[in-house]
Design a protein around this motif. Structure first.
Motif, PDB file in Angstrom:
ATOM      1  N   ALA A  34       0.841  -1.208   0.000  1.00 40.03           N
ATOM      2  CA  ALA A  34       0.000   0.000   0.000  1.00 40.03           C
ATOM      3  C   ALA A  34       0.871   1.252   0.000  1.00 40.03           C
ATOM      4  O   ALA A  34       0.560   2.231  -0.680  1.00 40.03           O
ATOM      5  CB  ALA A  34      -0.921  -0.012   1.212  1.00 40.03           C
ATOM      6  N   ARG A  35       1.956   1.215   0.760  1.00 38.89           N
ATOM      7  CA  ARG A  35       2.861   2.366   0.802  1.00 38.89           C
ATOM      8  C   ARG A  35       3.498   2.610  -0.562  1.00 38.89           C
ATOM      9  O   ARG A  35       3.616   3.752  -1.008  1.00 38.89           O
ATOM     10  CB  ARG A  35       3.936   2.111   1.858  1.00 38.89           C
ATOM     11  CG  ARG A  35       4.666   3.353   2.278  1.00 38.89           C
ATOM     12  CD  ARG A  35       5.428   3.103   3.537  1.00 38.89           C
ATOM     13  NE  ARG A  35       6.836   3.167   3.206  1.00 38.89           N
ATOM     14  CZ  ARG A  35       7.814   2.862   4.006  1.00 38.89           C
ATOM     15  NH1 ARG A  35       7.554   2.421   5.208  1.00 38.89           N
ATOM     16  NH2 ARG A  35       9.058   2.976   3.631  1.00 38.89           N
ATOM     17  N   ALA A  36       3.882   1.536  -1.233  1.00 37.40           N
ATOM     18  CA  ALA A  36       4.465   1.673  -2.565  1.00 37.40           C
ATOM     19  C   ALA A  36       3.454   2.253  -3.552  1.00 37.40           C
ATOM     20  O   ALA A  36       3.786   3.127  -4.354  1.00 37.40           O
ATOM     21  CB  ALA A  36       4.972   0.317  -3.051  1.00 37.40           C
ATOM     22  N   GLU A  37       2.217   1.790  -3.481  1.00 30.32           N
ATOM     23  CA  GLU A  37       1.182   2.318  -4.373  1.00 30.32           C
ATOM     24  C   GLU A  37       0.916   3.797  -4.093  1.00 30.32           C
ATOM     25  O   GLU A  37       0.718   4.584  -5.017  1.00 30.32           O
ATOM     26  CB  GLU A  37      -0.108   1.504  -4.219  1.00 30.32           C
ATOM     27  CG  GLU A  37      -0.012   0.113  -4.816  1.00 30.32           C
ATOM     28  CD  GLU A  37      -1.239  -0.730  -4.546  1.00 30.32           C
ATOM     29  OE1 GLU A  37      -2.192  -0.246  -3.883  1.00 30.32           O
ATOM     30  OE2 GLU A  37      -1.252  -1.893  -4.987  1.00 30.32           O
ATOM     31  N   GLU A  38       0.939   4.166  -2.822  1.00 28.28           N
ATOM     32  CA  GLU A  38       0.743   5.572  -2.456  1.00 28.28           C
ATOM     33  C   GLU A  38       1.901   6.420  -2.988  1.00 28.28           C
ATOM     34  O   GLU A  38       1.682   7.505  -3.528  1.00 28.28           O
ATOM     35  CB  GLU A  38       0.647   5.702  -0.937  1.00 28.28           C
ATOM     36  CG  GLU A  38       0.331   7.096  -0.458  1.00 28.28           C
ATOM     37  CD  GLU A  38       0.237   7.177   1.055  1.00 28.28           C
ATOM     38  OE1 GLU A  38      -0.452   8.079   1.528  1.00 28.28           O
ATOM     39  OE2 GLU A  38       0.868   6.350   1.747  1.00 28.28           O
ATOM     40  N   ASN A  39       3.121   5.913  -2.864  1.00 27.06           N
ATOM     41  CA  ASN A  39       4.283   6.637  -3.389  1.00 27.06           C
ATOM     42  C   ASN A  39       4.181   6.817  -4.894  1.00 27.06           C
ATOM     43  O   ASN A  39       4.481   7.891  -5.423  1.00 27.06           O
ATOM     44  CB  ASN A  39       5.579   5.901  -3.034  1.00 27.06           C
ATOM     45  CG  ASN A  39       5.946   6.050  -1.578  1.00 27.06           C
ATOM     46  OD1 ASN A  39       5.452   6.935  -0.899  1.00 27.06           O
ATOM     47  ND2 ASN A  39       6.804   5.179  -1.094  1.00 27.06           N
ATOM     48  N   ILE A  40       3.744   5.782  -5.588  1.00 25.14           N
ATOM     49  CA  ILE A  40       3.578   5.866  -7.038  1.00 25.14           C
ATOM     50  C   ILE A  40       2.540   6.927  -7.385  1.00 25.14           C
ATOM     51  O   ILE A  40       2.737   7.727  -8.304  1.00 25.14           O
ATOM     52  CB  ILE A  40       3.181   4.487  -7.619  1.00 25.14           C
ATOM     53  CG1 ILE A  40       4.379   3.535  -7.541  1.00 25.14           C
ATOM     54  CG2 ILE A  40       2.675   4.603  -9.047  1.00 25.14           C
ATOM     55  CD1 ILE A  40       4.036   2.094  -7.858  1.00 25.14           C
ATOM     56  N   HIS A  41       1.451   6.949  -6.623  1.00 27.42           N
ATOM     57  CA  HIS A  41       0.394   7.936  -6.865  1.00 27.42           C
ATOM     58  C   HIS A  41       0.945   9.353  -6.724  1.00 27.42           C
ATOM     59  O   HIS A  41       0.727  10.212  -7.589  1.00 27.42           O
ATOM     60  CB  HIS A  41      -0.754   7.705  -5.890  1.00 27.42           C
ATOM     61  CG  HIS A  41      -1.808   8.753  -5.918  1.00 27.42           C
ATOM     62  ND1 HIS A  41      -2.688   8.884  -6.968  1.00 27.42           N
ATOM     63  CD2 HIS A  41      -2.113   9.744  -5.043  1.00 27.42           C
ATOM     64  CE1 HIS A  41      -3.495   9.912  -6.728  1.00 27.42           C
ATOM     65  NE2 HIS A  41      -3.160  10.449  -5.567  1.00 27.42           N
ATOM     66  N   PHE A  42       1.687   9.604  -5.635  1.00 28.12           N
ATOM     67  CA  PHE A  42       2.216  10.949  -5.424  1.00 28.12           C
ATOM     68  C   PHE A  42       3.288  11.301  -6.445  1.00 28.12           C
ATOM     69  O   PHE A  42       3.395  12.452  -6.874  1.00 28.12           O
ATOM     70  CB  PHE A  42       2.758  11.103  -3.998  1.00 28.12           C
ATOM     71  CG  PHE A  42       1.677  11.276  -2.980  1.00 28.12           C
ATOM     72  CD1 PHE A  42       0.837  12.378  -3.012  1.00 28.12           C
ATOM     73  CD2 PHE A  42       1.467  10.320  -2.004  1.00 28.12           C
ATOM     74  CE1 PHE A  42      -0.182  12.541  -2.083  1.00 28.12           C
ATOM     75  CE2 PHE A  42       0.450  10.476  -1.060  1.00 28.12           C
ATOM     76  CZ  PHE A  42      -0.370  11.586  -1.106  1.00 28.12           C
ATOM     77  N   LEU A  43       4.079  10.327  -6.870  1.00 22.97           N
ATOM     78  CA  LEU A  43       5.079  10.589  -7.912  1.00 22.97           C
ATOM     79  C   LEU A  43       4.408  10.963  -9.227  1.00 22.97           C
ATOM     80  O   LEU A  43       4.875  11.849  -9.943  1.00 22.97           O
ATOM     81  CB  LEU A  43       5.995   9.380  -8.099  1.00 22.97           C
ATOM     82  CG  LEU A  43       7.016   9.155  -6.991  1.00 22.97           C
ATOM     83  CD1 LEU A  43       7.739   7.832  -7.205  1.00 22.97           C
ATOM     84  CD2 LEU A  43       8.011  10.298  -6.921  1.00 22.97           C
ATOM     85  N   LYS A  44       3.299  10.308  -9.536  1.00 27.45           N
ATOM     86  CA  LYS A  44       2.560  10.649 -10.755  1.00 27.45           C
ATOM     87  C   LYS A  44       2.009  12.074 -10.660  1.00 27.45           C
ATOM     88  O   LYS A  44       2.064  12.832 -11.634  1.00 27.45           O
ATOM     89  CB  LYS A  44       1.423   9.659 -10.992  1.00 27.45           C
ATOM     90  CG  LYS A  44       1.891   8.330 -11.518  1.00 27.45           C
ATOM     91  CD  LYS A  44       0.728   7.389 -11.758  1.00 27.45           C
ATOM     92  CE  LYS A  44       1.208   6.049 -12.280  1.00 27.45           C
ATOM     93  NZ  LYS A  44       0.082   5.123 -12.493  1.00 27.45           N
ATOM     94  N   LEU A  45       1.480  12.435  -9.492  1.00 30.67           N
ATOM     95  CA  LEU A  45       0.976  13.799  -9.303  1.00 30.67           C
ATOM     96  C   LEU A  45       2.096  14.820  -9.472  1.00 30.67           C
ATOM     97  O   LEU A  45       1.923  15.847 -10.138  1.00 30.67           O
ATOM     98  CB  LEU A  45       0.355  13.956  -7.911  1.00 30.67           C
ATOM     99  CG  LEU A  45      -1.003  13.323  -7.685  1.00 30.67           C
ATOM    100  CD1 LEU A  45      -1.439  13.490  -6.226  1.00 30.67           C
ATOM    101  CD2 LEU A  45      -2.045  13.936  -8.596  1.00 30.67           C
ATOM    102  N   GLN A  46       3.249  14.531  -8.879  1.00 33.55           N
ATOM    103  CA  GLN A  46       4.379  15.451  -8.996  1.00 33.55           C
ATOM    104  C   GLN A  46       4.841  15.567 -10.437  1.00 33.55           C
ATOM    105  O   GLN A  46       5.190  16.651 -10.897  1.00 33.55           O
ATOM    106  CB  GLN A  46       5.543  14.982  -8.119  1.00 33.55           C
ATOM    107  CG  GLN A  46       5.335  15.239  -6.650  1.00 33.55           C
ATOM    108  CD  GLN A  46       6.511  14.778  -5.812  1.00 33.55           C
ATOM    109  OE1 GLN A  46       7.306  13.949  -6.232  1.00 33.55           O
ATOM    110  NE2 GLN A  46       6.621  15.333  -4.619  1.00 33.55           N
ATOM    111  N   ARG A  47       4.847  14.455 -11.161  1.00 34.63           N
ATOM    112  CA  ARG A  47       5.250  14.487 -12.567  1.00 34.63           C
ATOM    113  C   ARG A  47       4.315  15.374 -13.373  1.00 34.63           C
ATOM    114  O   ARG A  47       4.754  16.183 -14.200  1.00 34.63           O
ATOM    115  CB  ARG A  47       5.275  13.067 -13.145  1.00 34.63           C
ATOM    116  CG  ARG A  47       5.755  13.030 -14.589  1.00 34.63           C
ATOM    117  CD  ARG A  47       5.839  11.640 -15.125  1.00 34.63           C
ATOM    118  NE  ARG A  47       4.533  11.004 -15.101  1.00 34.63           N
ATOM    119  CZ  ARG A  47       4.341   9.703 -15.222  1.00 34.63           C
ATOM    120  NH1 ARG A  47       5.367   8.895 -15.352  1.00 34.63           N
ATOM    121  NH2 ARG A  47       3.135   9.191 -15.221  1.00 34.63           N
ATOM    122  N   GLU A  48       3.017  15.258 -13.124  1.00 35.60           N
ATOM    123  CA  GLU A  48       2.049  16.103 -13.835  1.00 35.60           C
ATOM    124  C   GLU A  48       2.243  17.576 -13.482  1.00 35.60           C
ATOM    125  O   GLU A  48       2.164  18.445 -14.347  1.00 35.60           O
ATOM    126  CB  GLU A  48       0.620  15.656 -13.506  1.00 35.60           C
ATOM    127  CG  GLU A  48       0.250  14.314 -14.097  1.00 35.60           C
ATOM    128  CD  GLU A  48       0.330  14.294 -15.608  1.00 35.60           C
ATOM    129  OE1 GLU A  48      -0.109  15.271 -16.254  1.00 35.60           O
ATOM    130  OE2 GLU A  48       0.843  13.299 -16.159  1.00 35.60           O
TER     131      GLU A  48
END
Length: 87
Positions: A34-48
């Protein structure tokens, strides 16, 4: 009766401990996933956000470049009119 219950508890204790350890491992695995998925989500937001910021900076750079070109042309036309007026 009490001795029988006590004996049963002793026999079941290793299994309970083993179940508890397996439960801990599963919980830890789920937490890490779950932590990894959350990190991926925030990384995608930062990329956008970075992408939109880059686009904004590039558009502002293009606007500034266009204004500089326009001012240079005005300066050149003023210089030409001054040269014609002096001659």
């Amino acid at each position: 009766m009490l001795k029988v219950v006590e004996k049963l508890m002793q026999l079941l204790r290793p299994r309970i401990c083993q179940f508890s350890q397996n439960n801990k491992n599963v919980c830890k695995h789920l937490f890490e996933k779950a932590r990894a998925e959350e990190n991926i989500h925030f990384l995608k937001l930062q990329r956008e956000q970075l992408k939109s910021l880059r686009e904004k900076i590039l558009s502002q750079k293009n606007e500034v470049t266009a204004k500089i070109i326009k001012v240079n042309k005005q300066i050149q036309s003023l210089e030409k009119t001054n040269k014609k007026g002096i001659n």
